[in-house]
Design an enzyme around this catalytic site. Structure first.
Site, PDB file in Angstrom:
ATOM      1  N   ASN A  39      32.788  14.596   9.363  1.00  0.00           N
ATOM      2  CA  ASN A  39      32.500  14.544   7.847  1.00  0.00           C
ATOM      3  C   ASN A  39      32.947  15.750   6.953  1.00  0.00           C
ATOM      4  OD1 ASN A  39      31.022  14.650   5.433  1.00  0.00           O
ATOM      5  ND2 ASN A  39      29.156  15.112   6.152  1.00  0.00           N
ATOM      6  N   TRP A  40      34.063  15.428   6.362  1.00  0.00           N
ATOM      7  CA  TRP A  40      34.712  16.704   5.424  1.00  0.00           C
ATOM      8  C   TRP A  40      34.012  17.211   4.457  1.00  0.00           C
ATOM      9  CZ3 TRP A  40      40.603  14.612   4.929  1.00  0.00           C
ATOM     10  CH2 TRP A  40      41.191  14.590   6.092  1.00  0.00           C
ATOM     11  N   LYS A  41      32.971  16.442   4.186  1.00  0.00           N
ATOM     12  CA  LYS A  41      32.104  16.788   2.866  1.00  0.00           C
ATOM     13  C   LYS A  41      33.092  17.005   1.694  1.00  0.00           C
ATOM     14  CE  LYS A  41      29.024  19.146   5.940  1.00  0.00           C
ATOM     15  NZ  LYS A  41      27.793  19.650   6.076  1.00  0.00           N
ATOM     16  N   HIS A 101      22.889  11.423   3.991  1.00  0.00           N
ATOM     17  CA  HIS A 101      23.265  12.581   4.711  1.00  0.00           C
ATOM     18  C   HIS A 101      22.288  13.585   4.084  1.00  0.00           C
ATOM     19  CE1 HIS A 101      24.956  16.588   5.385  1.00  0.00           C
ATOM     20  NE2 HIS A 101      25.626  15.821   6.312  1.00  0.00           N
ATOM     21  N   GLU A 103      22.381  16.299   2.919  1.00  0.00           N
ATOM     22  CA  GLU A 103      22.868  16.908   1.392  1.00  0.00           C
ATOM     23  C   GLU A 103      22.272  15.858   0.469  1.00  0.00           C
ATOM     24  OE1 GLU A 103      26.730  18.101   2.902  1.00  0.00           O
ATOM     25  OE2 GLU A 103      25.843  19.668   4.105  1.00  0.00           O
ATOM     26  N   GLU A 111      20.372  14.211  12.761  1.00  0.00           N
ATOM     27  CA  GLU A 111      21.053  15.642  12.446  1.00  0.00           C
ATOM     28  C   GLU A 111      19.679  16.550  12.013  1.00  0.00           C
ATOM     29  OE1 GLU A 111      25.136  15.341  11.161  1.00  0.00           O
ATOM     30  OE2 GLU A 111      24.293  14.873   9.566  1.00  0.00           O
ATOM     31  N   GLY A 128      25.230  22.972   9.545  1.00  0.00           N
ATOM     32  CA  GLY A 128      25.871  24.423   8.946  1.00  0.00           C
ATOM     33  C   GLY A 128      25.490  25.803   9.297  1.00  0.00           C
ATOM     34  N   SER A 180      25.970  21.680  13.850  1.00  0.00           N
ATOM     35  CA  SER A 180      26.699  22.675  14.275  1.00  0.00           C
ATOM     36  C   SER A 180      27.371  22.486  15.789  1.00  0.00           C
ATOM     37  CB  SER A 180      25.667  24.115  14.541  1.00  0.00           C
ATOM     38  OG  SER A 180      25.257  24.703  13.314  1.00  0.00           O
ATOM     39  N   GLY A 221      30.462  18.316  10.803  1.00  0.00           N
ATOM     40  CA  GLY A 221      30.744  18.866   9.620  1.00  0.00           C
ATOM     41  C   GLY A 221      31.903  19.927   9.681  1.00  0.00           C
ATOM     42  N   GLY A 222      31.385  21.268   9.832  1.00  0.00           N
ATOM     43  CA  GLY A 222      32.451  22.367   9.468  1.00  0.00           C
ATOM     44  C   GLY A 222      33.664  22.232  10.632  1.00  0.00           C
TER      45      GLY A 222
END
Ligand code: PEP
Length: 264
Positions: free
Chosen positions: A14-16, A106, A108, A176, A182, A222, A243-244
């Site tokens: 997931n590149w956000k 998600h 966010e 998640e 994150g 993470s 993610g990151g």
């Protein structure tokens, strides 16, 4: 009925809101070359990318032209098919770009855009209507964890998300924990397994035993190359939503190739 071990592991990035369409082209090419050099077999571990909407046409063109085996999709979709919904993107448009998957719910989206479980449910139904596989995100906050324990909130979120979904629908669930996203503080493999097992039980209850056996449940929060193998050893964890670390080519390709360091 599908066997437990018939579930193909799925590693999703997931590149956000990162990487524009030019950066996306460069990243996808480098990722595919890196995996090719490592003899990666996509039938053995599926790889899915979730770039920003504005990148999807470029990614589609690249994947189709060079016959890459990568799948991709949107990070969200509208509950509506078309109309006066400024800023929203229809599932029909994502499908027209050969997207296979779409992330829904998600944390966010839930926290910054007020997405309730009911909205998530509408979006899941919209995704299925347009032939997309929804990656349904569920997870508890640190406060939920303290108040309700580990699985009550994610199980409740999934129950609502699945209302009106047919028993044979092709879906993916991503567990998640919000406190792990994150934060650098991943859940333990045992924590992920415990919740994934509860989510699978719910799939059996509200969809069918077949669906529970066939549906991939991902862990997200993470995930890194150093901890993926531990999650993948768990029976009910079938992959990861990353993610990151999905923005770091070496990290992401090492996560995709978790089988090579599963003993690490
Ligand atoms: C995510 O955003 O879905 C996620 C899991 O992020 P991270 O890997 O950075 O925790």
């Amino acid at each position: 009925m599908a066997e437990l071990n018939a579930r193909v592991p799925l590693i999703a990035g997931n590149w956000k809101m990162n990487l524009d369409h030019l950066q996306a082209i460069a990243f996808v090419q480098k990722l595919v070359w890196t995996l090719k050099d490592a003899d990666h077999d996509y039938a053995d571990t599926e790889v899915v990318l979730f770039p920003p909407f504005t990148d999807l046409r470029s990614v589609q063109t690249l994947v189709a032209a060079d016959k890459y085996e990568l799948a991709y999709g949107g990070q969200d979709l509208s509950a509506h098919d078309s109309g006066a919904y400024t800023g929203e993107v229809s599932g029909a448009f994502l499908a027209a770009l050969d997207s296979k998957y779409v992330i829904i719910g998600h944390s966010e989206r839930r926290s910054y855009h007020g997405e309730t479980d009911e909205i998530v449910n509408k979006k899941v139904l919209a995704a299925l209507k347009h032939g997309l596989v929804p990656v349904i995100c569920v997870g508890e906050t640190a406060e939920d964890l303290e108040k309700h324990g580990p699985s009550a909130v994610p199980v409740g979120q999934l129950r609502t998300a699945l209302q009106g979904v047919s028993a044979d629908a092709d879906i993916v669930v991503a567990y998640e924990p919000v406190w792990a996203i994150g934060s650098g503080q991943a859940a333990t493999p045992e924590q992920a397994q415990q919740v994934a097992a509860e989510l699978r039980k719910l799939l059996a209850d509200v969809l069918s035993e077949e669906s529970a056996s066939a549906t991939r449940i991902l862990y997200g929060g993470s995930v890194k190359s150093g901890n993926i193998a531990g999650f993948m050893r768990e029976t009910d964890v079938d992959g990861a939503l990353v993610g990151g670390a999905a923005l770091d080519l070496a990290e992401f390709s090492a996560i995709v190739r978790f089988k090579k360091h599963v003993g690490a």
